[in-house]
Motif scaffolding. Structure first.
Motif, short mmCIF file in Angstrom:
data_model
loop_
_atom_site.label_atom_id
_atom_site.label_comp_id
_atom_site.label_asym_id
_atom_site.label_seq_id
_atom_site.Cartn_x
_atom_site.Cartn_y
_atom_site.Cartn_z
N LYS A 86 0.82 -1.21 0.00
CA LYS A 86 0.00 0.00 0.00
C LYS A 86 0.85 1.27 0.00
O LYS A 86 0.66 2.15 -0.84
N SER A 87 1.78 1.37 0.95
CA SER A 87 2.60 2.58 1.02
C SER A 87 3.48 2.72 -0.21
O SER A 87 3.70 3.84 -0.71
N THR A 88 3.99 1.60 -0.71
CA THR A 88 4.81 1.65 -1.93
C THR A 88 3.99 2.19 -3.09
O THR A 88 4.46 3.02 -3.88
N THR A 89 2.74 1.76 -3.21
CA THR A 89 1.87 2.25 -4.28
C THR A 89 1.64 3.75 -4.15
O THR A 89 1.71 4.50 -5.14
N MET A 90 1.38 4.21 -2.93
CA MET A 90 1.16 5.63 -2.73
C MET A 90 2.41 6.44 -3.04
O MET A 90 2.33 7.53 -3.62
N ARG A 91 3.56 5.92 -2.67
CA ARG A 91 4.80 6.62 -2.95
C ARG A 91 5.05 6.72 -4.45
O ARG A 91 5.53 7.74 -4.95
N MET A 92 4.70 5.68 -5.19
CA MET A 92 4.86 5.74 -6.64
C MET A 92 3.89 6.74 -7.25
O MET A 92 4.22 7.44 -8.21
N ALA A 93 2.68 6.84 -6.71
CA ALA A 93 1.72 7.82 -7.21
C ALA A 93 2.24 9.24 -7.05
O ALA A 93 1.97 10.11 -7.89
N LEU A 94 3.03 9.47 -5.99
CA LEU A 94 3.55 10.81 -5.69
C LEU A 94 4.95 11.05 -6.23
O LEU A 94 5.57 12.07 -5.93
N GLY A 95 5.47 10.11 -7.02
CA GLY A 95 6.78 10.28 -7.61
C GLY A 95 7.92 10.10 -6.64
O GLY A 95 9.07 10.44 -6.96
N ASP A 122 4.10 10.65 5.44
CA ASP A 122 4.92 10.49 6.64
C ASP A 122 4.84 11.76 7.45
O ASP A 122 5.45 12.78 7.10
N PRO A 123 4.09 11.76 8.56
CA PRO A 123 3.89 13.00 9.31
C PRO A 123 5.13 13.51 10.02
O PRO A 123 5.17 14.65 10.47
N LYS A 124 6.16 12.70 10.12
CA LYS A 124 7.37 13.09 10.85
C LYS A 124 8.52 13.54 9.95
O LYS A 124 9.64 13.69 10.41
N TRP A 125 8.24 13.76 8.66
CA TRP A 125 9.33 14.14 7.77
C TRP A 125 9.72 15.62 7.89
O TRP A 125 10.73 16.05 7.37
N VAL A 126 8.95 16.41 8.61
CA VAL A 126 9.18 17.85 8.73
C VAL A 126 10.45 18.12 9.54
O VAL A 126 10.73 17.43 10.52
N HIS A 127 11.21 19.16 9.16
CA HIS A 127 12.40 19.54 9.93
C HIS A 127 11.99 19.92 11.35
O HIS A 127 11.12 20.77 11.55
N PRO A 128 12.60 19.29 12.36
CA PRO A 128 12.13 19.49 13.74
C PRO A 128 12.31 20.90 14.27
O PRO A 128 11.63 21.29 15.24
N ASN A 129 13.22 21.69 13.67
CA ASN A 129 13.46 23.04 14.18
C ASN A 129 12.63 24.11 13.47
O ASN A 129 12.80 25.30 13.74
#
Length: 318
Positions: free
Chosen positions: A40-49, A80-87
């Motif tokens: 599932k996640s692999t499919t979504m990642r391919m949809a988003l390039g 991925d909700p945690k990909w944002v720069h923490p600072n």
């Protein structure tokens, strides 16, 4: 609309997605279901390039993601909700996203208000809980006011109030005519949220249909019957080939009749002068249907002693 066309993804000798084709249409919430490791996640990642398919493609309203001039205006996604720069603060993160796609600054406050993060907009996201990070990710998905939205496990980390909020939000977005595609392991929640389903296993399509049809296809056709003439009804129905089981609860004794619909039971009872007090079709659950139709797609099953892993990741991807 999202179209996956003959989508395949290989990682070395592992096939994460195999010749997968489906269509997600606007105006509905479409659930994306499958056991862990289904792709599932692999499919979504391919949809988003984010991942390149080995073969096949995903089209976003007829275009590949990489060809969209302002992608956030066409499709918003929470992967991925945690990909944002923490600072970075929540506001700064959204401002950066807005500038990259020519989105007016006023939209930042609008989405922060929508997800309930206005009071913490100036705080660094490194201190956010998972639930707050999910809300920020959803704000980012909504930022470009896109026609298409894709959410991967959006209710992770949310409390019951937050789960109700995201469910209501997805219904509203679909009612506005947008395309809403959402994956989740919470089948009880998907039963309340999704009207359509795309179900995969081991990277292949198992089913694409309405949620109601998916449940009905996997469920026994059973009817609960109550009345003062149950012994006579049992004898009457015994010759039809239906399965008849006894049932009792606070409301009293009943029969559970499988393999015969309520219309035929009612007609047979009426023809023989048997009074019925209840004739209720029994609908199976999404969880039961999912377990039945995807059982062969789960790589690991638990043993009777609970010593083996139960539905763990079959590959590194889900």
């Amino acid at each position: 609309m999202i179209e996956a066309i003959g989508l395949t993804k290989r990682y070395g000798n592992t096939v994460a997605v195999r010749n997968l084709s489906f269509t997600v249409k606007p105006g509905k919430v479409t659930g994306f279901l499958g056991p862990n490791g289904a792709g599932k996640s692999t499919t979504m990642r391919m949809a988003l390039g984010l991942d390149n398919p080995t073969s096949g493609e995903v089209r976003i309203d007829g275009e590949k993601y990489r060809d969209l001039k302002y992608p956030l205006r066409k499709i918003g996604a929470l992967v991925d909700p945690k990909w944002v720069h923490p600072n970075r603060s929540a506001r700064a993160h959204l401002a950066w996203m807005a500038r990259s796609n020519g989105i007016p600054g006023r939209r930042i406050d609008e989405v922060l208000d929508t997800v309930g993060l206005n009071s913490v907009a100036g705080k660094n996201v490194g201190g956010f809980s998972l639930g707050m990070s999910q809300r920020l990710g959803i704000a980012g998905a909504l930022l470009g006011d896109p026609e298409i939205l894709m959410f991967d496990e959006p209710v992770n980390g949310l409390d019951p109030e937050g789960i109700l909020w995201i469910r209501t939000l997805m219904h509203r977005l679909a009612d506005e005519g947008r395309t809403v595609f959402v994956s989740s392991h919470l089948l009880s929640e998907m039963a309340l949220t999704a009207t359509e389903l795309v179900v995969i296993g081991r990277g292949e399509l198992i089913s694409q249909c309405s949620t109601t049809e998916f449940v009905a296809r996997a469920s026994d056709n059973s009817v609960r019957v109550r009345g003062p003439h149950l012994p006579q009804l049992r004898r009457l129905l015994a010759g039809t080939g239906a399965r008849i089981d006894d049932f009792s609860d606070d409301a009293g004794a009943a029969l559970i009749v499988s393999g015969m619909d309520s219309e035929r039971i009612g007609e047979a009872a009426a023809a023989n002068g048997l009074v019925l007090h209840e004739l209720s079709p029994q609908r199976g659950s999404l969880e039961q249907a999912f377990m039945q139709l995807t059982g062969d797609s789960v790589q690991y099953q638990s043993d009777l002693d609970g010593n083996a892993p139960d539905r763990v990741l079959a590959t590194g991807n889900n």
